[in-house]
Scaffold this motif. Structure first.
Motif, PDB file in Angstrom:
ATOM      1  N   PHE A 134       8.177  35.025  11.746  1.00 20.36           N
ATOM      2  CA  PHE A 134       9.001  35.861  11.030  1.00 20.36           C
ATOM      3  C   PHE A 134       7.992  36.495  10.011  1.00 20.36           C
ATOM      4  O   PHE A 134       7.487  35.769   9.065  1.00 20.36           O
ATOM      5  CB  PHE A 134       9.998  34.912  10.109  1.00 20.36           C
ATOM      6  CG  PHE A 134      11.304  35.700   9.444  1.00 20.36           C
ATOM      7  CD1 PHE A 134      12.088  36.538  10.313  1.00 20.36           C
ATOM      8  CD2 PHE A 134      11.381  35.677   8.024  1.00 20.36           C
ATOM      9  CE1 PHE A 134      13.109  37.142   9.680  1.00 20.36           C
ATOM     10  CE2 PHE A 134      12.337  36.557   7.660  1.00 20.36           C
ATOM     11  CZ  PHE A 134      13.378  37.148   8.270  1.00 20.36           C
ATOM     12  N   PRO A 139       7.937  35.587   4.083  1.00 22.36           N
ATOM     13  CA  PRO A 139       7.538  35.469   5.610  1.00 22.36           C
ATOM     14  C   PRO A 139       6.110  35.586   5.755  1.00 22.36           C
ATOM     15  O   PRO A 139       5.399  35.555   4.732  1.00 22.36           O
ATOM     16  CB  PRO A 139       8.144  36.814   5.918  1.00 22.36           C
ATOM     17  CG  PRO A 139       9.307  37.389   5.258  1.00 22.36           C
ATOM     18  CD  PRO A 139       8.954  36.873   3.978  1.00 22.36           C
ATOM     19  N   VAL A 141       8.230  30.342   4.410  1.00 26.11           N
ATOM     20  CA  VAL A 141       9.195  29.867   5.220  1.00 26.11           C
ATOM     21  C   VAL A 141       8.780  28.455   5.838  1.00 26.11           C
ATOM     22  O   VAL A 141       9.456  27.576   6.507  1.00 26.11           O
ATOM     23  CB  VAL A 141       8.785  30.768   6.589  1.00 26.11           C
ATOM     24  CG1 VAL A 141       7.360  30.679   7.250  1.00 26.11           C
ATOM     25  CG2 VAL A 141       9.733  30.592   7.703  1.00 26.11           C
ATOM     26  N   GLY A 160      12.688  39.620   6.539  1.00 24.99           N
ATOM     27  CA  GLY A 160      11.234  39.843   7.566  1.00 24.99           C
ATOM     28  C   GLY A 160      12.106  40.495   8.763  1.00 24.99           C
ATOM     29  O   GLY A 160      12.988  40.523   9.023  1.00 24.99           O
TER      30      GLY A 160
END
Length: 321
Positions: free
Chosen positions: A217, A176, A125, A249
């Motif tokens: 997340f 995530p 991410v 996620g």
């Protein structure tokens, strides 16, 4: 079927190896060889039917993976990485491990004609950042705000281009934040996300370095391993035109994480969390987006967790085994 896992001594590498051996097959073929690669010799899960080998290799050294690739693996899981805070603290080390070694791996596949080898890289991410929409999707422009995210984003582009050219069969899974990780805290900026749950559940104190309003997340270890395995089985044509995407996620705030801790373990556990702001960590983690639309991953068969409560309970159940 011959499978290679870089970062094979790590948390995900060990879990992935154990799960693959339990399955015994991948992509409809029996697993015959499993090679784990890391900077220290990885522990090898036992198997009566699969040739499991651990190799201590520095993947930043020229030709380090030659022998491994000469065996022409059908699947390569590229999990080796210098994590977020460490990559931010040492630019050269992050570039050598996260980017240069990935390029060398791609060139190794190219030089051996491994066009059909499925190369699965764990991205992050952290590849996103900057001014972002409230909810992101896979085509949101990558604007990483730290060196780790930048290195991962560069690798994503390389793997997609080598796949477009038919030099390798790439698949990039943006992971995530993984919670709850067992063990001890590591150098990742997101390490606190597991610590503030894991340590209090184990009767130990933990430090929360960020504001409780911060959102993350997240995904459980079990769902990440399922996704890595599924990533080997999705047909290449279904991954085009861009072979990197976010896994499904769930969005949670630090406050929700602490409230879940209180629900499952009581006020005594919650009291073990000390709040000590760390602007350096918060600056890194706050640059990561927390809300994604993941219909593409779901359409390809990837599945996420149902709730944060389920994630925490799964950790408690595993710990008790």
């Amino acid at each position: 079927m011959h499978i290679v896992i870089t970062g094979g001594a790590g948390f995900l590498g060990q879990r992935l190896a154990t799960r693959l051996l339990a399955r015994g097959e991948l992509r409809g073929e029996a697993i015959q060889r499993l090679t784990l690669v890391d900077q220290v010799e990885p522990p090898c899960p036992p198997s009566d039917t699969v040739d499991v080998a651990g190799r201590a290799l520095d993947i930043t050294e020229p030709g380090a993976l030659d022998t491994v690739l000469d065996a022409r693996p059908q699947v390569v899981y590229h999990l080796a990485a210098v994590v977020s805070s460490a990559a931010e603290a040492d630019l050269d080390l992050g570039m050598e491990v996260n980017f240069d070694a990935t390029r060398a791996l791609l060139e190794g596949c190219r030089g051996r004609g491994l066009a059909n080898t499925r190369l699965i890289m764990a991205s992050s991410v952290a590849a996103y950042g900057g001014e972002l929409p409230a909810v992101l999707d896979d085509m949101t422009a990558l604007q990483p705000q730290n060196s780790y995210g930048t290195q991962k984003a560069m690798c994503e582009l390389l793997i997609n281009d080598y796949s477009r050219r038919g030099l390798v069969d790439g698949c990039v899974l943006r992971l995530p934040t993984i919670i709850v990780r067992p063990g001890r805290p590591n150098a990742a900026a997101s390490s606190f996300a597991s610590s503030i749950l894991r340590e209090p559940l184990n009767g130990e104190e933990a430090i929360c370095p960020v504001a409780t309003s911060l959102q993350l997340f997240v995904m459980s270890p079990a769902k990440v391993i399922e996704a890595l395995i599924h990533g080997a089985e999705v047909p290449g044509e279904a991954l085009a035109p861009f072979r990197a995407f976010m896994l499904p996620g769930i969005t949670v705030s630090v406050a929700e994480m602490l409230d879940t801790l209180r629900q499952v373990a009581g006020d005594e556990a919650l009291a073990r969390v000390r709040h000590e702001p760390d602007p350096r960590i918060e600056a890194i983690v706050a640059s990561w987006p927390a809300r994604f639309e993941t219909r593409r991953a779901e359409a390809l068969g990837f599945a996420g967790d149902r709730s944060l409560h389920d994630i925490v309970m799964a950790f408690i159940e595993e710990r008790s085994r």
